[in-house]
Each structure stands twice: as structure tokens, then as C-alpha cells.
Motif scaffolding. Structure first.
Motif, PDB file in Angstrom:
ATOM      1  N   ALA A 276       1.071  -0.995  -0.455  1.00  0.00           N
ATOM      2  CA  ALA A 276       0.026   0.043   0.302  1.00  0.00           C
ATOM      3  C   ALA A 276       1.089   1.114   0.391  1.00  0.00           C
ATOM      4  O   ALA A 276       1.949   1.674   0.683  1.00  0.00           O
ATOM      5  CB  ALA A 276      -0.846  -0.137   1.316  1.00  0.00           C
ATOM      6  N   TRP A 322      -3.501   0.042  -3.455  1.00  0.00           N
ATOM      7  CA  TRP A 322      -3.482  -1.228  -3.302  1.00  0.00           C
ATOM      8  C   TRP A 322      -2.880  -2.279  -4.188  1.00  0.00           C
ATOM      9  O   TRP A 322      -4.594  -1.882  -5.022  1.00  0.00           O
ATOM     10  CB  TRP A 322      -4.069  -1.163  -1.879  1.00  0.00           C
ATOM     11  CG  TRP A 322      -3.881  -2.490  -1.256  1.00  0.00           C
ATOM     12  CD1 TRP A 322      -2.778  -3.235  -0.949  1.00  0.00           C
ATOM     13  CD2 TRP A 322      -4.624  -4.028  -1.466  1.00  0.00           C
ATOM     14  NE1 TRP A 322      -3.067  -4.418  -0.579  1.00  0.00           N
ATOM     15  CE2 TRP A 322      -3.797  -4.722  -0.627  1.00  0.00           C
ATOM     16  CE3 TRP A 322      -6.227  -4.022  -1.705  1.00  0.00           C
ATOM     17  CZ2 TRP A 322      -4.352  -6.498  -0.854  1.00  0.00           C
ATOM     18  CZ3 TRP A 322      -6.481  -5.139  -1.442  1.00  0.00           C
ATOM     19  CH2 TRP A 322      -5.673  -6.085  -0.982  1.00  0.00           C
ATOM     20  N   PHE A 358      -6.632  -5.889   2.373  1.00  0.00           N
ATOM     21  CA  PHE A 358      -5.717  -4.112   2.475  1.00  0.00           C
ATOM     22  C   PHE A 358      -5.406  -3.631   3.641  1.00  0.00           C
ATOM     23  O   PHE A 358      -4.628  -2.212   3.942  1.00  0.00           O
ATOM     24  CB  PHE A 358      -7.209  -3.816   2.149  1.00  0.00           C
ATOM     25  CG  PHE A 358      -7.536  -1.800   2.037  1.00  0.00           C
ATOM     26  CD1 PHE A 358      -6.409  -1.300   1.239  1.00  0.00           C
ATOM     27  CD2 PHE A 358      -8.084  -1.001   2.766  1.00  0.00           C
ATOM     28  CE1 PHE A 358      -6.061  -0.396   0.971  1.00  0.00           C
ATOM     29  CE2 PHE A 358      -7.484   0.284   2.849  1.00  0.00           C
ATOM     30  CZ  PHE A 358      -7.353   1.118   2.366  1.00  0.00           C
TER      31      PHE A 358
END
Length: 401
Positions: A276, A322, A358
């Protein structure tokens, strides 16, 4: 132009754009400052911005290409005459190796073929230049400030003269002190080794094509000429020639025509990291909002210029990359007094489904991002959707990372 078109999938085009941009960064060996210079040379420019809600855009953009980046790198690269300030589509740091390609704009402004913001007071400009010649590098505040308050958006006459001399090439910015520009004569700033020969129109057009495509992967004519005045005919002519010579490939992405350097196709064989990255609103990847929408399906507007009651996501939202996609945005502010990075609002894109993966990636990146902004902890205020509770949300409101 050649009618032969090959196609890329949207995912392939996204991959080429990201790898060309150096996002996410790969592990690099060698001195960190050399990595910073390499990033500037690769990207072609780094936009300078004064907003300091979080770390300024030029530092933020370089940090995302070089995890070992320090603000001192820029100052040292300027001092070493490897980077200089000038205009790209906006005020930017540019590689000194590209200096000669700043000359067409300077010449056009100096000869009146292109207008700058400020009216040219030649008598005052000559006086300002002579004083710098005699006294050495000076800032705007070193000049008489009588009549400097000319209205909210006006500028002191001597500062206008400095900017006119800078934009037409007589002066360069040799340093910044507390972000204030320090001006000196161009001949005293340039290294002896720099090429100061003005490029031909053919050279300039080819430079603009190659520089854009090398830094961005697939590109359109409108993207190569973005906010650059009077260059479209040169770029079109360069594209015709480069297509005929096989130096540029015509490519279609989702049925839309793009151009690509042949060597960029090799990037398709490289892996794209899932890491990310929290991006600046002025990041090179994002600065052309229409391109961001077309390639990544990400509709982005920097809302600090929008009245508060009309904002949808917040004052200074940072897009989050991401797994090769733009999947979220966070409205952030670094409170340097308390050492807390405030995330006023973390908004997920509807397409984001792998929330646990995530969240883990974002939590890891936030630890580094908090430190990069000179903070010690973070406070996450609001999430959208409201039931999204990442791991770092529930630890405590003053999470020290």
C-alpha cells in the motif's frame, strides 16, 4: 501515422503506468540520495507545493519512490547542481540533465511570444538583476518592500521582477531558506558541464514524447502536452517521425488510442508489488485527473479548493494505492504540536472487497507514514462505510506506532 494498432488490457496498462512511475518502489541498493536523483530523472519533474497539512507534496512524492528519502536530499541536490527549479506544468524540481529543454519556454517568454503572469517592468528588472550581480544571491525580502501590499492576490513589484527574471532564464533559484526562494544569476548557478545549447524544434518535440512515455507508460497526445503552451504541433510531428521509425508504438487500451515506448513492454514481465502507498494529491501518477479516471476508474478531486459544505471526502484527501489499484482515500492532517496524524475520514472505494488484506497493508504503511510526517501516533476519526473497523482503529485513539 501507422494504422497498425496492438492492444493492452486495462490491467496491463495500469501495470505499465505504475511500474513506469516507480510505484510501489522496489528495493534499491546504494546511497539514498542517488535513489532520489534517479527518481527525479525518471519522472522528469517533481511538483513543488506550499500546502503543509501533511508533509509537502515534493517530499511526499519522492518518499513514495524512495522509502529512505529525506528532505535534505533536495537541498543537497540543488547545492550539487544536479537538480534545478523551473516550470513544468507547474513549479517543479527538474533534473539538471534536462536543463537545455527549459530554454524554449524561457526564450518564448523573454521575446514576448508567451505571456507570464506579471507585467514586465524592464527598468526594475534591470535594477534587480544588477543588484544581485553586485551583491550575490538575494531573496525577495532583501529588496525594498514599499507598496508590497497590493491586495490579497497581488505581489510586490520587486518580487514580480524577480519572478519575471527567473521565468525568462536570467535568474535561477540557488537555494531556499524556510521555503523562501534565493535567486542568483543563471551563469553563477549552472554547472560548467551543463549543455546550454537550445534544442531544435524536432529535438524538443521528441524530448517531450520520450520523457512523458518513459515516466508514464501508455500516453495520449493530450497528456504529453498537458498545460504546455504552443507545443502540440511539435509533439504531433515528433510522433509521426517516431512512429515511422518504430521508436513509438500505437496501442489501444479499452478501445482508446495511446502511444507507448517499445521498451516499456518489457515491464509486463516484472512483478507488481501489492504494498500500500498513500499518495500526494500532486503525485505524478495522479496529476492528470482525466487520465486517472480513464486508466484507474478513480474519480478524484482535491477538495481544499472547494467550499466546505460541498466537500464529499474532506479537505485534503490522499488517494491510497494497493494491489495495483486506487482503492481508498483518507482526509489527513499532521498535528506537529501533539505529534498525532489525524485521519479525519477514511473512505473505501465500492470495488474494494479484500478488506482484511487491505487493512493489514494499510496499517503497515501507516506506521512509516506517521514517522515520515514527524508524528508519533495516529487518530482515526471516521470510516466510510461506518462499519469498517480496521485493526488499527480499535487499539486506542492515540495509537503510538
Amino acid at each position: 501515422m501507422s494504422s497498425k494498432l496492438e492492444s493492452l488490457s486495462l490491467r496491463e496498462a495500469q501495470k505499465l503506468a505504475l511500474l513506469s512511475q516507480g510505484l510501489p518502489p522496489t528495493a534499491r541498493t546504494g546511497p539514498a540520495q542517488a535513489t532520489t536523483l534517479s527518481a527525479i530523472e525518471r519522472l522528469g519533474y517533481i511538483q513543488i507545493d506550499t500546502i503543509s497539512v501533511i508533509e509537502r507534496a515534493h517530499h511526499h512524492t519522492l518518499y513514495n519512490r524512495n522509502p529512505n528519502y529525506k528532505a535534505s536530499h533536495i537541498h543537497q541536490l540543488i547545492a550539487d547542481k544536479k537538480v534545478f527549479e523551473y516550470w513544468s506544468h507547474a513549479a517543479s524540481y527538474l533534473p539538471m540533465s534536462d536543463y537545455r529543454f527549459s530554454l524554449p519556454r524561457k526564450h518564448a517568454i523573454a521575446t514576448g511570444q508567451m505571456k507570464h503572469w506579471f507585467k514586465r517592468d524592464l527598468k526594475l528588472m534591470n535594477a534587480v538583476k544588477e543588484r544581485i550581480k553586485d551583491e550575490g544571491p538575494l531573496m525577495a525580502r532583501d529588496f525594498d518592500k514599499k507598496g508590497s501590499k497590493l491586495g490579497e492576490w497581488k505581489t510586490a513589484p520587486t518580487k514580480q521582477a524577480l519572478e519575471n527574471l527567473f521565468i525568462q532564464g536570467d535568474l535561477m533559484i540557488c537555494n531556499r531558506i524556510n521555503f523562501h526562494k534565493v535567486y542568483d544569476l543563471t551563469e553563477r548557478v549552472l554547472p560548467d558541464s551543463v549543455n546550454t545549447t537550445a534544442p531544435t524544434q524536432a529535438e524538443y518535440g521528441k524530448f517531450l514524447v520520450k520523457k512523458y512515455l518513459r515516466a508514464n507508460g501508455p500516453g495520449k497526445l493530450s497528456e504529453m502536452t498537458y498545460l504546455l503552451k504552443n507545443v502540440k504541433p511539435l509533439v504531433l510531428k515528433a510522433l509521426d517521425h517516431m512512429l515511422a521509425e518504430g521508436e513509438v508504438l500505437p496501442i489501444k487500451v479499452s478501445g482508446n488510442p495511446y502511444y507507448l515506448l517499445p521498451e516499456s513492454l518489457e515491464l509486463l514481465n516484472r512483478p507488481l508489488r501489492k504494498k500500500a502507498k498513500i499518495l500526494s494529491p500532486f503525485d505524478n501518477l495522479l496529476i492528470q485527473r482525466k487520465r486517472t479516471q480513464e486508466l484507474f476508474g478513480f474519480d478524484y478531486l482535491l477538495e481544499c479548493y472547494v467550499p466546505q459544505h460541498k466537500r464529499q471526502h474532506g479537505y485534503f484527501t490522499l488517494p491510497i494505492l494497493w494491489d495495483g489499484k486506487l482503492v481508498a482515500r483518507m482526509d489527513s492532517k499532521a498535528d506537529r504540536k501533539t505529534g498525532i496524524l489525524h485521519i479525519h475520514r477514511l473512505s473505501l472505494e465500492p470495488s474494494l472487497t479484500k478488506l482484511d488484506a487491505f487493512s493489514a497493508a494499510l496499517g503497515k504503511e501507516l506506521k512509516a507514514f506517521v514517522r515520515f510526517n514527524g508524528c508519533k501516533g495516529l487518530y482515526l476519526h471516521t470510516t466510510v462505510p461506518a462499519n469498517y473497523k480496521p485493526q488499527f482503529f480499535n487499539i486506542n485513539p492515540d495509537l503510538v506506532v
